[in-house]
Structure formats: C-alpha cells, structure tokens
Design a protein around this motif. Sequence first.
Motif, PDB file in Angstrom:
ATOM      1  N   ILE A   9      -3.751  12.484  -5.291  1.00  0.00           N
ATOM      2  CA  ILE A   9      -5.247  13.116  -4.994  1.00  0.00           C
ATOM      3  C   ILE A   9      -5.299  14.437  -5.386  1.00  0.00           C
ATOM      4  CG2 ILE A   9      -7.042  13.310  -3.286  1.00  0.00           C
ATOM      5  CD1 ILE A   9      -4.728  11.262  -1.484  1.00  0.00           C
ATOM      6  N   ALA A  10      -6.383  14.500  -6.346  1.00  0.00           N
ATOM      7  CA  ALA A  10      -6.050  16.230  -6.596  1.00  0.00           C
ATOM      8  C   ALA A  10      -7.926  16.609  -6.983  1.00  0.00           C
ATOM      9  CB  ALA A  10      -5.595  15.971  -8.198  1.00  0.00           C
ATOM     10  N   GLY A  11      -7.975  17.842  -6.668  1.00  0.00           N
ATOM     11  CA  GLY A  11      -9.056  18.414  -6.874  1.00  0.00           C
ATOM     12  C   GLY A  11      -9.089  19.869  -6.463  1.00  0.00           C
ATOM     13  N   PHE A  12     -10.041  20.574  -5.919  1.00  0.00           N
ATOM     14  CA  PHE A  12      -9.994  22.136  -5.713  1.00  0.00           C
ATOM     15  C   PHE A  12      -9.657  22.154  -4.126  1.00  0.00           C
ATOM     16  CE2 PHE A  12     -13.402  22.413  -9.045  1.00  0.00           C
ATOM     17  CZ  PHE A  12     -12.725  23.414  -9.997  1.00  0.00           C
ATOM     18  N   GLY A  13      -8.925  23.093  -3.634  1.00  0.00           N
ATOM     19  CA  GLY A  13      -9.003  23.531  -2.483  1.00  0.00           C
ATOM     20  C   GLY A  13     -10.257  23.476  -1.431  1.00  0.00           C
ATOM     21  N   GLY A  14     -10.139  22.851  -0.542  1.00  0.00           N
ATOM     22  CA  GLY A  14     -11.620  22.681   0.286  1.00  0.00           C
ATOM     23  C   GLY A  14     -12.127  21.564   0.269  1.00  0.00           C
ATOM     24  N   GLN A  15     -11.744  20.577  -0.595  1.00  0.00           N
ATOM     25  CA  GLN A  15     -12.537  19.249  -0.880  1.00  0.00           C
ATOM     26  C   GLN A  15     -11.888  18.256  -0.071  1.00  0.00           C
ATOM     27  OE1 GLN A  15     -12.222  19.111  -5.499  1.00  0.00           O
ATOM     28  NE2 GLN A  15     -14.335  18.631  -5.474  1.00  0.00           N
ATOM     29  N   GLY A  42      -2.530  25.750  -4.830  1.00  0.00           N
ATOM     30  CA  GLY A  42      -2.430  26.934  -5.243  1.00  0.00           C
ATOM     31  C   GLY A  42      -2.322  28.057  -4.340  1.00  0.00           C
ATOM     32  N   PRO A  43      -1.954  29.307  -4.604  1.00  0.00           N
ATOM     33  CA  PRO A  43      -1.766  30.509  -3.789  1.00  0.00           C
ATOM     34  C   PRO A  43      -3.333  30.682  -3.366  1.00  0.00           C
ATOM     35  CG  PRO A  43      -1.503  31.157  -5.975  1.00  0.00           C
ATOM     36  CD  PRO A  43      -1.369  29.585  -5.964  1.00  0.00           C
ATOM     37  N   GLU A  44      -4.318  30.276  -3.846  1.00  0.00           N
ATOM     38  CA  GLU A  44      -5.733  30.701  -3.422  1.00  0.00           C
ATOM     39  C   GLU A  44      -6.050  29.816  -2.217  1.00  0.00           C
ATOM     40  OE1 GLU A  44      -5.086  28.856  -6.290  1.00  0.00           O
ATOM     41  OE2 GLU A  44      -5.063  30.460  -7.849  1.00  0.00           O
ATOM     42  N   MET A  45      -5.550  28.700  -2.030  1.00  0.00           N
ATOM     43  CA  MET A  45      -6.219  27.583  -1.014  1.00  0.00           C
ATOM     44  C   MET A  45      -7.523  27.186  -1.381  1.00  0.00           C
ATOM     45  SD  MET A  45      -3.641  27.110   1.019  1.00  0.00           S
ATOM     46  CE  MET A  45      -4.085  26.760   2.917  1.00  0.00           C
ATOM     47  N   ARG A  46      -8.478  27.721  -0.383  1.00  0.00           N
ATOM     48  CA  ARG A  46      -9.908  27.142  -0.937  1.00  0.00           C
ATOM     49  C   ARG A  46     -10.301  27.719  -2.327  1.00  0.00           C
ATOM     50  NH1 ARG A  46     -13.663  24.724   2.259  1.00  0.00           N
ATOM     51  NH2 ARG A  46     -12.213  24.834   4.206  1.00  0.00           N
ATOM     52  N   GLY A  47     -10.873  26.897  -3.123  1.00  0.00           N
ATOM     53  CA  GLY A  47     -11.296  27.003  -4.289  1.00  0.00           C
ATOM     54  C   GLY A  47     -10.188  27.208  -5.474  1.00  0.00           C
ATOM     55  N   GLY A  48      -8.722  27.109  -5.101  1.00  0.00           N
ATOM     56  CA  GLY A  48      -7.853  26.787  -5.984  1.00  0.00           C
ATOM     57  C   GLY A  48      -7.593  25.441  -6.139  1.00  0.00           C
ATOM     58  N   THR A  49      -6.556  25.035  -6.854  1.00  0.00           N
ATOM     59  CA  THR A  49      -6.260  23.743  -7.004  1.00  0.00           C
ATOM     60  C   THR A  49      -5.600  23.199  -5.834  1.00  0.00           C
ATOM     61  OG1 THR A  49      -4.084  24.109  -8.363  1.00  0.00           O
ATOM     62  CG2 THR A  49      -6.321  23.992  -9.748  1.00  0.00           C
ATOM     63  N   ALA A  50      -5.741  21.809  -5.662  1.00  0.00           N
ATOM     64  CA  ALA A  50      -4.771  21.195  -4.644  1.00  0.00           C
ATOM     65  C   ALA A  50      -4.568  19.701  -5.208  1.00  0.00           C
ATOM     66  CB  ALA A  50      -5.527  21.244  -3.336  1.00  0.00           C
ATOM     67  N   ASN A  51      -3.287  19.188  -4.882  1.00  0.00           N
ATOM     68  CA  ASN A  51      -3.056  17.879  -4.964  1.00  0.00           C
ATOM     69  C   ASN A  51      -2.310  17.361  -4.057  1.00  0.00           C
ATOM     70  OD1 ASN A  51      -0.436  17.589  -6.405  1.00  0.00           O
ATOM     71  ND2 ASN A  51      -1.174  19.164  -7.727  1.00  0.00           N
ATOM     72  N   LEU A  72      -4.860   7.319  -9.167  1.00  0.00           N
ATOM     73  CA  LEU A  72      -5.162   8.781  -9.281  1.00  0.00           C
ATOM     74  C   LEU A  72      -6.550   8.891  -8.495  1.00  0.00           C
ATOM     75  CD1 LEU A  72      -5.225  11.804 -10.140  1.00  0.00           C
ATOM     76  CD2 LEU A  72      -6.096  10.988 -12.356  1.00  0.00           C
ATOM     77  N   VAL A  73      -6.858   9.785  -7.834  1.00  0.00           N
ATOM     78  CA  VAL A  73      -8.204  10.183  -7.294  1.00  0.00           C
ATOM     79  C   VAL A  73      -8.546  11.403  -7.769  1.00  0.00           C
ATOM     80  CG1 VAL A  73      -9.640  10.601  -5.392  1.00  0.00           C
ATOM     81  CG2 VAL A  73      -7.966   8.821  -5.036  1.00  0.00           C
ATOM     82  N   ALA A  74      -9.396  11.833  -8.896  1.00  0.00           N
ATOM     83  CA  ALA A  74      -9.758  12.905  -9.388  1.00  0.00           C
ATOM     84  C   ALA A  74     -10.952  13.738  -8.857  1.00  0.00           C
ATOM     85  CB  ALA A  74      -9.784  13.052 -10.879  1.00  0.00           C
TER      86      ALA A  74
END
Length: 178
Positions: A9-15, A42-51, A72-74
């Motif tokens: 599962i992948a997207g932006f942090g916060g999703q 990613g180090p940014e958390m919210r708004g960064g990448t997350a998977n 895959l969930v994109a």
Amino acid sequence: MANTFNMVIAGFGGQGVLFTGKVVAYAGLIDGKEVSWLPSYGPEMRGGTANCSVCISDEPIGSPLVTQPDVLVAMNGPSFDKFIDSVAPGGKVIVDASLVPNETTRTDIEVFRVPASQLSQDEHLEGIANIILLGKVIGETGIASMETVEKALEKCVPPKKAHLLEHNIRAIKLGMSK
C-alpha cells in the motif's frame, strides 16, 4: 505450497497508508494466519512518501519485505510509478483514480481505478479514501470476510475515534461495490 498473500500500500503520509496495512494485518491475525506488517515512510511524515508491506501466509514468513506484491494499492502518482513494475504477473492494482492519472502498458495484471478520494467527499466519508480502496481489495481478492474486517477495524480504530467505526465499515462496503 503455502498460500501467501503479499501486498504493498503506497501513497503520501497522512493518507492512512500505514493504518490500512494494519487493518489487513489484523484481519490476517484474526483468521489465524502468519502475518508481517512493515511500514516505511520518508522523514517528512505527513506529505512525504509512505508505503507498507503486508504478508499473510499459512506458513512462517521468511522476510517482511514485499518485493513482488500480489496486490498494489496506489494512492498517488509517484507511488504508482514506483511500484507498478514490481507487481507479480496476475496481480491486481487498486488505484485512487481521483489522484492517480497514471496508466500502465502491462497486460499481465488487472488494474482497478476507483475514484476513492472523490467518493469519500461525495459520501461524507472525508479522510477515509484509503478504506474505500481497502474495500475494493477485499472485494477483488476475498483476503478476508466482512466480519473479520469489522473485527480488525475495531482493533485498529482507537477508542477516542470509536464513533468513526461506522463510517469505516460504510467505506469498506462502498469500496466492495465499486
């Protein structure tokens, strides 16, 4: 041969990427399966990448890292681009069509485009597009029963947000119907 289900599962942090993976992992646990849940952000958390990699198996899992997902969930374009080529032949890709205009030329996978972010607004389920997409995953794979998913949500939704449980269940059912 072990029955193993591998998912990214992948997207932006916060999703809600990590939360979605946690619900899938708990569903596996409730069904008595071997489970691994590996978050990455990613180090940014919210708004960064997350998977998040989730493995569910009948046998012990050798590595929690999913390099060739069955599903895959994109939830955003960059995640689609990053992971689309790693999906196993015969795999399924569930895409938030509201946020991912990207397409693939692959013909050995099934791609399901669900406008989850738009649906979440239209259906007054703001902030849970991830759960609509999870509903689509469940509908397409049968990885867990609705009863199991409801129990998993009860485990994952914190007590202070218990009032949102009904919205999450509605979102699952909405995703299953798309």
